[in-house]
Design an enzyme around this catalytic site. Structure first.
Site, short mmCIF file in Angstrom:
data_model
loop_
_atom_site.label_atom_id
_atom_site.label_comp_id
_atom_site.label_asym_id
_atom_site.label_seq_id
_atom_site.Cartn_x
_atom_site.Cartn_y
_atom_site.Cartn_z
N PRO A 106 -58.80 37.74 38.81
CG PRO A 106 -59.59 38.72 40.76
CD PRO A 106 -59.01 37.44 40.23
CD GLU A 107 -57.22 38.98 32.80
OE1 GLU A 107 -56.63 39.70 31.98
OE2 GLU A 107 -57.82 37.94 32.46
CE LYS A 110 -52.78 39.02 36.20
NZ LYS A 110 -52.85 37.57 35.89
CG ASN A 133 -56.41 32.45 30.54
OD1 ASN A 133 -55.55 32.34 29.68
ND2 ASN A 133 -57.33 31.53 30.75
NE ARG A 168 -53.59 31.01 35.36
CZ ARG A 168 -52.73 30.53 36.26
NH1 ARG A 168 -52.34 29.26 36.17
NH2 ARG A 168 -52.27 31.30 37.23
#
Length: 262
Positions: free
Chosen positions: A2-3, A51, A165, A249
């Site tokens: 989650p961003e 976050k 990401n 990532r």
């Protein structure tokens, strides 16, 4: 993972449901908080910081949580069946007379003094979704290491908080930036501004969208579209890992729209 926009929406829902309400039952299912009882305390507000989710409770206490890969908070009415996952994945239960907030799979769940929140979020750069976002500081933070790749610099929460990401990948595509392009060769202000604009636009959506088309399979340009055709030019989208483990990532890019060399 989650961003910032996902955490912001979760905070808004929790704040609307629990803000100003007295907790009549709390159940923390992590060893460090097993004997903690906040019943009788009032939830003052729930706020996002990048976050991170901060639930401020009377008595000078903050419940700090972070979603990491798949954590979440769910809201239920008393008597409603919980649907966020099996019971063994529940990490916290916070109940008022009207709502029950259930935290699932939260890898970070702790209590800190509200006056000491800096101990858990003080390392973060300017929050992209904050109304007091410090644009100049965020730009300066990213530019501080000119040889670093723009992908790593945008994802570093110490530079600017909230971007993940999805956003760093889509921003690089929209600006024609190869993921390994060094910061020194990038219009950092444009990258920061676009990141913030996309995140703010998605606060109104239930899904993250960068194409302007909120339909399954059409929401992103390159993110999670490895080996598929670029929506602009038809070139096969490439994927690779970028960054140093464990912070690496998978990134996605179009080698035609995002050339390695100008």
């Amino acid at each position: 993972m989650p961003e910032g926009d996902t955490v912001w929406r979760a905070c808004k829902r929790l704040d609307q449901a629990l803000g100003g309400q007295e907790l009549i039952r709390t159940d923390f299912r992590v060893p460090a908080l097993a004997t903690t009882d906040l019943s009788g305390q009032t939830v003052l507000e729930v706020v996002a910081r990048g976050k991170h989710l901060l639930m401020r409770v009377s008595g000078g206490v903050t419940v700090h949580s972070h979603f990491r890969m798949d954590g979440s908070w769910h809201l239920y009415r008393p008597g409603e069946r919980w649907r966020g996952g099996p019971d063994h994945q529940v990490r916290a239960v916070l109940e008022t007379s009207s709502w029950i907030a259930v935290g699932y799979r939260l890898p970070v769940l702790e209590l800190v003094a509200t006056d000491d929140e800096a101990s858990v979020v003080g390392h973060l750069g300017p929050d992209l979704l904050s109304p007091t976002f410090d644009r100049e500081q965020a730009i300066a933070n990213v530019q501080a290491d000119p040889e670093r790749t723009i992908s790593e610099a945008l994802l570093d929460q110490r530079n600017l908080a909230g971007i993940g990401n999805f956003y760093r990948t889509e921003v690089c595509f929209l600006l024609g930036l190869h993921p390994w392009r060094p910061v020194a060769s990038v219009d950092v202000a444009a990258a920061v501004d676009l990141s913030r604009r996309l995140m703010k636009a998605n606060l109104r959506n239930g899904a993250q969208v960068s194409t302007g088309i909120d339909r399954p399979g059409q929401r992103t340009w390159v993110f999670e579209r490895g080996n598929k055709s670029c929506r602009r030019c038809g070139t096969k989208i490439e994927t690779a890992s970028i960054g140093t483990p464990p912070r690496d990532r998978v990134t996605y890019w179009c080698p035609t729209c995002q050339p390695e060399h100008l």
